[in-house]
Design an enzyme around this catalytic site. Structure first.
Site, short mmCIF file in Angstrom:
data_model
loop_
_atom_site.label_atom_id
_atom_site.label_comp_id
_atom_site.label_asym_id
_atom_site.label_seq_id
_atom_site.Cartn_x
_atom_site.Cartn_y
_atom_site.Cartn_z
N LYS A 183 0.87 -1.17 0.12
CA LYS A 183 -0.17 0.04 -0.08
C LYS A 183 0.97 1.19 -0.10
CE LYS A 183 -4.54 0.73 0.03
NZ LYS A 183 -5.51 -0.02 -0.54
N GLY A 239 -5.64 2.57 -7.48
CA GLY A 239 -6.14 3.93 -6.68
C GLY A 239 -6.47 3.39 -5.42
N ASP A 240 -6.98 4.56 -4.79
CA ASP A 240 -7.71 4.43 -3.33
C ASP A 240 -8.24 5.62 -3.16
OD1 ASP A 240 -7.77 2.56 -1.14
OD2 ASP A 240 -7.28 4.39 0.00
N ASN A 279 -16.29 6.06 -5.10
CA ASN A 279 -16.35 5.14 -6.31
C ASN A 279 -17.19 3.97 -5.55
OD1 ASN A 279 -15.32 4.04 -8.85
ND2 ASN A 279 -14.54 2.68 -7.25
#
Length: 449
Positions: free
Chosen positions: A130, A169-170, A245
């Site tokens: 991460k 993405g995050d 999202n």
């Protein structure tokens, strides 16, 4: 602190906390896993003898770097970048990048640790990692975000690759940011290495259904969990926290399956409409206009915006926390139980506090932990990597069916593992034990790593 830890696990916990001071989120993630491992260690004492738990809780690599960039007023700004490459026993490191002011090493390590188990549960050949930055994209122009992303990748590029580490993405990192990051990577390396990032645009190496994957996957797994009690989304009232999202596409799939989404939220508050929210309008507001959720209430008669209190005060049958960590505390869990909620499934990473999780389980509420229920995003990221490696492109329907099959497999693994360790219906322990065994056995097979 977890209750009733085995003595050897308590010693392990004390060592991990001493080596990682001040990282509360990471401590919480480790505690949750350790609290699940007692039944496993009685059958597999070799995990203790080999120190595999300590090894698994120590990242293989932690990278921290400076990110200087110039704002629209010509001032130099400085942020901090992170990439924690946590475990590569099953494959290249895989996990998102988060751009948010709250990001620091402890949050990145908690997310990376969770990612290791989540990725293992998908059955895909990917390790866990991460990254991110304390940069806040809110209120920044597109040009500022591009300059930040280019500076961020100017350092990150030397640490990643399709066979090494594949970011995605995050929070704060969507298709726009992935585009800027990939453009800078291509520019620096002079290689069109499509598999180095996932979440790409469909015209330049992205996968159909990747945008929808985490939200859809959450609903697919929840659907399977509800079916254990002969229930479904059809006719159910659903509350979803967040409106990014994951939340938007979870809401879309819930609606397709006959459910009614009655409330969603953002950092300013939440909007409620007992008749059901217009999910297409919500998606247009958030994705195209990047507006605030209060605007939805202004534009839709019958919807009301609430700036105070908790979204979990809204009565529902199913709750899907999709915003951020520790957003659903024990008092909110009591409210959900009192209002007759039958199922909670985590769309965000660790959104439910340990006390709330315990309260929900004790009350008989079906509960799916994030490392299982929000694995859909990384699953389709792995499918995107497959397509990039083979120079192929799949249809939306084909990818969605693959996603559904993977999420069904994740749930089946959690269910069967919980049954095997005499904790039927405890999907938290099922997920933790199943993920741990897969990664630990791979590490043992590779020697002292």
């Amino acid at each position: 602190m977890p209750e009733r830890l085995e003595p050897q696990l308590e010693t392990v916990r004390e060592t991990i906390l001493r080596r990682n001071p001040g990282e509360a989120e990471f401590h919480q993630a480790v505690d949750e896993v350790l609290a699940s491992l007692g039944p496993l260690l009685k059958r597999r004492p070799d995990y203790v003898e080999s120190s595999i738990i300590e090894r698994l809780a120590e990242p293989e690599r932690q990278i921290i770097f400076r990110v200087p960039w110039v704002d629209d007023d010509g001032r130099v700004q400085v942020n901090r970048g992170f990439r924690v490459e946590f475990n590569s026993a099953l494959g290249p490191y895989k996990g998102g990048l988060r751009f948010h002011p709250s990001v620091y090493l402890g949050i990145v390590k908690f997310l990376g640790f969770e990612q290791v188990f989540k990725n293992a549960l998908t059955g895909m050949p990917i390790g866990g990692g991460k990254g991110g930055s304390d940069f806040d994209p809110k209120g920044r122009s597109g040009a500022e975000i591009m300059r930040f992303c280019q500076s961020f990748m100017t350092e990150l590029y030397r640490h990643i690759g399709e066979y090494t580490d594949v970011p995605a993405g995050d929070i704060g990192v969507g298709g726009r940011e992935i585009g800027f990051l990939f453009g800078q990577y291509k520019r620096i390396t002079n290689r069109y290495e499509a598999g180095v990032l996932t979440g790409k645009g469909l015209t330049w190496g992205g996968a159909q259904a990747r945008t929808e994957a985490t939200g859809y996957g959450l609903v697919f797994l929840t659907e399977r969990m509800l079916a254990t009690q002969n229930r479904s989304f059809d006719g159910a009232k659903v509350v979803i926290s967040g409106s990014g999202n994951v939340a938007v596409y979870a809401a879309q799939k819930v609606t397709q399956l006959g459910g009614t989404v009655v409330a969603m939220s953002d950092s300013g508050g939440y909007v409620v409409d007992e008749r059901g929210l217009d999910i297409d309008a919500m998606r247009e507001l958030k994705e195209s206009r990047r507006g605030r959720i209060s605007e939805y209430a202004d534009e839709h008669e019958g919807a009301r915006f609430v700036s105070e209190g908790s979204i979990w005060d809204v009565p529902c049958d199913v709750a899907l926390p999709c915003a951020t960590q520790n957003e659903l505390p024990d008092d909110a869990a009591r409210t959900l139980v009192a209002n007759g909620c039958i199922a909670v499934a985590e769309g965000a990473n660790m959104p439910t506090t340990p006390a709330a999780t315990a309260l929900l389980q004790e009350a008989g509420v079906l509960f799916a932990p994030g490392k299982a229920s929000n694995a859909g995003g990384v699953a389709v990221s792995a499918l995107e990597m497959q397509q990039n490696a083979s120079r192929d492109s799949w249809s939306f329907d084909h990818t969605e069916e693959r996603l559904r099959a993977i999420m069904n497999g994740v749930f089946r693994t959690c269910e069967e593992t919980a049954d095997a360790y005499d904790v039927p219906g405890d999907y938290v322990r099922g997920a933790n034990i199943a993920g741990f065994v897969k990664v630990a056995d791979a590490m043992l097979a590779l020697g002292v790593v």
